[in-house]
Design an enzyme around this catalytic site. Structure first.
Site, short mmCIF file in Angstrom:
data_model
loop_
_atom_site.label_atom_id
_atom_site.label_comp_id
_atom_site.label_asym_id
_atom_site.label_seq_id
_atom_site.Cartn_x
_atom_site.Cartn_y
_atom_site.Cartn_z
CD1 TRP A 31 -2.73 -1.72 0.95
CD2 TRP A 31 -3.45 0.38 0.96
NE1 TRP A 31 -4.09 -1.75 0.80
CE2 TRP A 31 -4.56 -0.46 0.79
CE3 TRP A 31 -3.64 1.77 0.99
CZ2 TRP A 31 -5.85 0.02 0.66
CZ3 TRP A 31 -4.93 2.25 0.87
CH2 TRP A 31 -6.02 1.38 0.71
CB SER A 65 0.56 -1.09 7.35
OG SER A 65 1.33 -0.26 6.50
CE1 TYR A 66 -4.78 -7.94 10.19
CE2 TYR A 66 -5.02 -6.08 11.70
CZ TYR A 66 -5.19 -7.43 11.39
OH TYR A 66 -5.77 -8.28 12.33
CD GLU A 67 -2.51 -7.65 5.46
OE1 GLU A 67 -2.15 -6.54 5.00
OE2 GLU A 67 -3.67 -7.87 5.82
CB ILE A 91 -2.57 7.88 3.99
CG1 ILE A 91 -1.11 7.80 3.53
CG2 ILE A 91 -3.10 9.30 3.83
CD1 ILE A 91 -0.88 8.16 2.09
CB THR A 95 -13.68 5.05 8.04
OG1 THR A 95 -12.57 4.23 7.68
CG2 THR A 95 -14.59 5.28 6.85
CG HIS A 97 -9.66 0.57 7.80
ND1 HIS A 97 -9.06 0.35 6.58
CD2 HIS A 97 -9.64 -0.62 8.44
CE1 HIS A 97 -8.71 -0.92 6.48
NE2 HIS A 97 -9.06 -1.52 7.59
NE ARG A 136 6.45 13.36 9.39
CZ ARG A 136 6.00 14.56 9.03
NH1 ARG A 136 5.71 14.82 7.74
NH2 ARG A 136 5.84 15.52 9.92
#
Ligand SMILES: Nc1c(NC[C@H](O)[C@H](O)[C@H](O)CO)[nH]c(=O)[nH]c1=O
Ligand SMILES: CC(=O)[C@@H](O)COP(=O)(O)O
Length: 160
Positions: A31, A65-67, A91, A95, A97, A136
């Site tokens: 992502w 990133s969740y993984e 980012i 919502t 999330h 960044r």
């Protein structure tokens, strides 16, 4: 201190431990790949500049990133991996999330690090905007990948 006041790439290579025989896994979230690929470049070059052999850097992608937590676990359980650097960019959307992903990754990576007694570095940007992310990832605030790489090296030196 925010990145606006401390550049992410501002670190000293003095007193860096010998990592010439250490092996580093780098996990890269797919992502926001424009950002995460820049983070990877920063991390890779910083590792090499501080004595890590190119052949001792193992790169793998995860969908998001969740993984990163499960990907880090799969890397950390390997005996020939000394540290895992996890790179992502979450980012803020419309919502909540964002909140759930960021919290899950932060807690997940900490748990993996403690479970396998290895440095598992949180190199995840959590900006409100794409511009903040790019600032960044090699922009005016430096590169979070640089910071993550030097942190992994410092932690290995701490445990020598
Ligand atoms: N919106 C972002 C995501 N979302 C995807 C999640 O990370 C995960 O892959 C999905 O929920 C399936 O488990 N991921 C990012 O890294 N950055 C984002 O901005
Ligand atoms: C962090 C996310 O998953 C986010 O980009 C998704 O956007 P939204 O919250 O608008 O669905």
């Amino acid at each position: 201190m925010s990145s606006s006041h401390k550049n992410l790439s501002d670190f000293s290579s003095k007193n860096v431990s010998d990592v010439s025989n250490k092996r580093f896994g780098i996990l890269v979230s797919e992502w926001n790949s424009e950002v995460t690929d820049a983070l990877y470049s920063g991390a890779f070059e910083t590792l090499v500049a501080n004595g890590v052999k190119r052949e001792n850097i193992i790169k793998q992608y995860v969908p998001g990133s969740y993984e990163l937590s499960l990907g880090a676990q799969w890397m950390a359980e390997k005996e020939d991996i000394d540290a895992v650097i996890c790179l992502g960019c979450v980012i803020q959307g419309e919502t909540r999330h964002f909140d759930f992903i960021c919290s899950a990754v932060a807690h997940g990576l900490t748990n993996v690090s403690l479970k396998y007694n290895k440095p598992v570095i949180f190199g995840v940007l959590t900006p409100d905007t794409q511009k903040q992310a790019l600032d960044r990832a090699g922009g005016k605030h430096g590169n979070k990948g640089d910071e993550a790489a030097i942190t992994a090296i410092k932690m290995l030196g701490m445990n020598q």
